[in-house]
Design a protein around this motif. Structure first.
Motif, short mmCIF file in Angstrom:
data_model
loop_
_atom_site.label_atom_id
_atom_site.label_comp_id
_atom_site.label_asym_id
_atom_site.label_seq_id
_atom_site.Cartn_x
_atom_site.Cartn_y
_atom_site.Cartn_z
N LEU A 109 -6.80 -0.43 -1.69
CA LEU A 109 -6.63 0.82 -2.43
C LEU A 109 -7.96 1.29 -3.02
O LEU A 109 -8.27 2.49 -3.02
N THR A 110 -8.74 0.35 -3.52
CA THR A 110 -10.06 0.68 -4.04
C THR A 110 -10.95 1.23 -2.94
O THR A 110 -11.65 2.24 -3.12
N LEU A 129 0.83 -1.21 0.00
CA LEU A 129 0.00 0.00 0.00
C LEU A 129 0.86 1.26 0.00
O LEU A 129 0.62 2.19 -0.78
N HIS A 130 1.85 1.30 0.86
CA HIS A 130 2.71 2.48 0.93
C HIS A 130 3.54 2.63 -0.34
O HIS A 130 3.75 3.74 -0.83
N ASP A 131 3.97 1.50 -0.88
CA ASP A 131 4.78 1.54 -2.10
C ASP A 131 3.97 2.06 -3.27
O ASP A 131 4.43 2.93 -4.04
N ARG A 132 2.74 1.57 -3.41
CA ARG A 132 1.92 1.96 -4.56
C ARG A 132 1.25 3.32 -4.38
O ARG A 132 0.83 3.94 -5.36
N ALA A 133 1.14 3.79 -3.16
CA ALA A 133 0.56 5.12 -2.93
C ALA A 133 1.59 6.23 -3.12
O ALA A 133 1.25 7.41 -3.11
N ALA A 134 2.84 5.85 -3.30
CA ALA A 134 3.89 6.85 -3.51
C ALA A 134 3.73 7.52 -4.87
O ALA A 134 3.22 6.93 -5.82
N SER A 135 4.16 8.78 -4.95
CA SER A 135 4.08 9.52 -6.19
C SER A 135 5.12 10.62 -6.20
O SER A 135 5.49 11.16 -5.15
N GLN A 136 5.61 10.95 -7.40
CA GLN A 136 6.54 12.07 -7.52
C GLN A 136 5.81 13.40 -7.41
O GLN A 136 6.45 14.44 -7.20
N GLN A 137 4.50 13.37 -7.58
CA GLN A 137 3.70 14.59 -7.43
C GLN A 137 3.45 14.81 -5.94
O GLN A 137 2.84 13.96 -5.27
N THR A 138 3.89 15.91 -5.41
CA THR A 138 3.93 16.14 -3.97
C THR A 138 2.56 16.03 -3.30
O THR A 138 2.41 15.34 -2.28
N VAL A 139 1.56 16.69 -3.86
CA VAL A 139 0.24 16.69 -3.22
C VAL A 139 -0.36 15.28 -3.21
O VAL A 139 -0.90 14.83 -2.20
N LEU A 140 -0.25 14.58 -4.34
CA LEU A 140 -0.76 13.21 -4.38
C LEU A 140 -0.06 12.34 -3.35
O LEU A 140 -0.70 11.53 -2.66
N ALA A 141 1.25 12.46 -3.26
CA ALA A 141 2.02 11.66 -2.32
C ALA A 141 1.63 11.97 -0.88
O ALA A 141 1.40 11.07 -0.07
#
Length: 324
Positions: free
Chosen positions: A78-79, A21-33
Motif C-alpha cells: 500500500l505504501t 489490499l482490496h479490502d483496505r483499498a475500499a472506501s465509501q467515497q466513490t472516487v477514492l474507491a
C-alpha cells in the motif's frame, strides 16, 4: 529453483495479501474507491510482499506469524502504491503498467488524495501489528521516502548533480522499501538481530540494483512490456545514471544537455535516447547494477536459513534479468 517455483511456494500467502489490499483499498467515497481499484487492477509484481513473506519464514517462532507477515506485506505494498500515484502526478505520467494512471483518469488533485488515502490505509493496517519496532522503522521509512521524492523534484533537469546524488535519491525512493520488506519480514518471525541486519543490507543492495535496471529499461525496454513510454524519464527531466554518464561524453554531452528541457517534443526525446545509447551510459549502469547484485548475494550468505538464502537469490536473478 526458479522464480516460478518460489512464487508458487508463497502463492497462498500472496493471495491473502491481495485480498487484504482490496479490502483496505475500499472506501465509501466513490472516487477514492474507484481510483484505488484502478491501481489494484493494473496489477504489479508484488515483489515487496514476496520479499517480506520469504524473510518472514526465517524463524517463525510466533504462532500467528503468517497473519502478521501478510498484514505487514500488504502495508508495504500500500505504501508503494501510494508513492506510485504521487510519482505519476509529479511526472505528469499518462500510463502506468500499460494502463491509464489515476491522475489521467481523475485529475491531479484526486490522485494526490488517493495516494494520501493509501498511505493512511497502510498506517491503519500496521496498527494491527503489535510490534513497536516495526512501527518505528516504517514511520521513519515513510519520512525518508518523502525526502527522496522532494530531492527528485529538486533535481529535475539539473545536469550538475553528481552520481552520488543520484544514488542517494534511488536509495530513498526504491531501495529503502525493499530493505524494509526484508528486515521487517524477518522481525515478524522473531529472527535474530544478525539475520535482520543481513537481510536489511541484502534488501538495500537488491533495491539499488532494481532501480538502476528500471532506469536502464527506460532506454531499451518496449512500451508494451514496460508499460510506459520509452524515454519517459528524460521527458520529465528525471536524469538517471545512463543519462548522467552520457552527458560527460565528449561530442555528445553538450547536444544531450541542450535537448532536455521542459516541453520537449517527441523528436527531441527520441534523439536524446539515441545519444545515450551511443555512449557508455548503459554499460556503466549495467556494471553498477551487477556490482550491487553481487554484494547482495555475498551478504546473503550471512543469513542462517539456507532455504531463505536460496529463495532470495532467485529473486536477485529475476532483478538482474527482468524486462519489465
Amino acid at each position: 529453483m526458479d522464480f516460478h517455483s518460489v512464487y508458487q511456494r508463497y502463492r497462498a500467502q500472496l493471495e491473502q495479501v491481495e485480498y487484504i489490499l482490496h479490502d483496505r483499498a475500499a472506501s465509501q467515497q466513490t472516487v477514492l474507491a474507484e481510483a484505488s481499484q484502478q491501481l489494484l487492477d493494473a496489477g504489479g509484481k508484488r515483489l515487496r510482499p514476496l520479499f517480506a513473506l520469504i524473510c518472514g519464514t526465517t524463524q517463525q517462532l510466533h504462532e500467528d506469524s503468517d497473519d502478521r507477515v501478510s498484514k505487514l506485506a500488504a502495508a508495504l505494498e500500500l505504501t508503494h502504491m501510494a508513492t506510485l500515484v504521487h510519482d505519476d502526478v509529479i511526472d505528469q505520467a499518462a500510463l502506468r503498467r500499460g494502463r491509464p494512471t489515476v491522475r489521467s483518469e481523475y485529475g491531479n488533485l484526486a490522485a494526490m488524495y488517493t495516494g494520501d488515502f493509501l498511505f493512511a490505509r497502510a498506517i491503519q493496517l500496521l496498527a494491527e501489528v503489535d510490534n513497536p519496532e516495526v512501527h518505528r522503522e516504517m514511520s521513519l521509512g515513510m519520512v525518508r521516502l518523502c525526502q527522496g521524492e522532494i530531492e527528485q523534484i529538486r533535481d529535475f533537469y539539473n545536469w550538475d548533480q553528481s552520481i552520488k546524488t543520484y544514488l542517494r535519491r534511488i536509495e530513498r525512493k526504491t531501495a529503502l522499501l525493499i530493505a524494509l520488506s526484508c528486515a521487517l519480514g524477518a522481525r515478524m518471525s522473531a529472527a535474530s538481530e544478525q539475520d535482520i541486519s543481513a537481510l536489511r543490507l541484502f534488501g538495500h543492495y537488491t533495491g539499488m540494483a532494481f532501480q538502476i535496471v528500471d532506469d536502464i529499461l527506460d532506454f531499451v525496454g518496449s512500451q508494451e512490456v514496460v508499460g510506459k513510454p520509452v524515454g519517459g524519464d528524460l521527458r520529465q527531466g528525471n536524469l538517471t545514471l545512463p543519462a548522467l554518464v552520457a552527458a560527460q561524453t565528449p561530442n555528445v554531452g553538450r547536444r544531450l544537455r541542450g535537448l532536455i528541457h521542459e516541453g520537449m517534443n517527441q523528436d527531441d526525446v527520441l534523439e536524446a535516447v539515441s545519444l545515450v545509447l551511443d555512449t557508455q551510459g548503459l554499460h556503466v549502469a549495467r556494471s553498477l547494477a551487477q556490482r550491487y547484485l553481487d554484494k547482495a548475494l555475498t551478504v546473503l550468505t550471512r543469513v542462517s536459513d539456507e532455504r531463505v538464502q536460496k529463495e532470495l537469490s532467485v529473486l536477485t536473478q529475476f532483478v538482474a534479468e527482468r524486462s519489465f
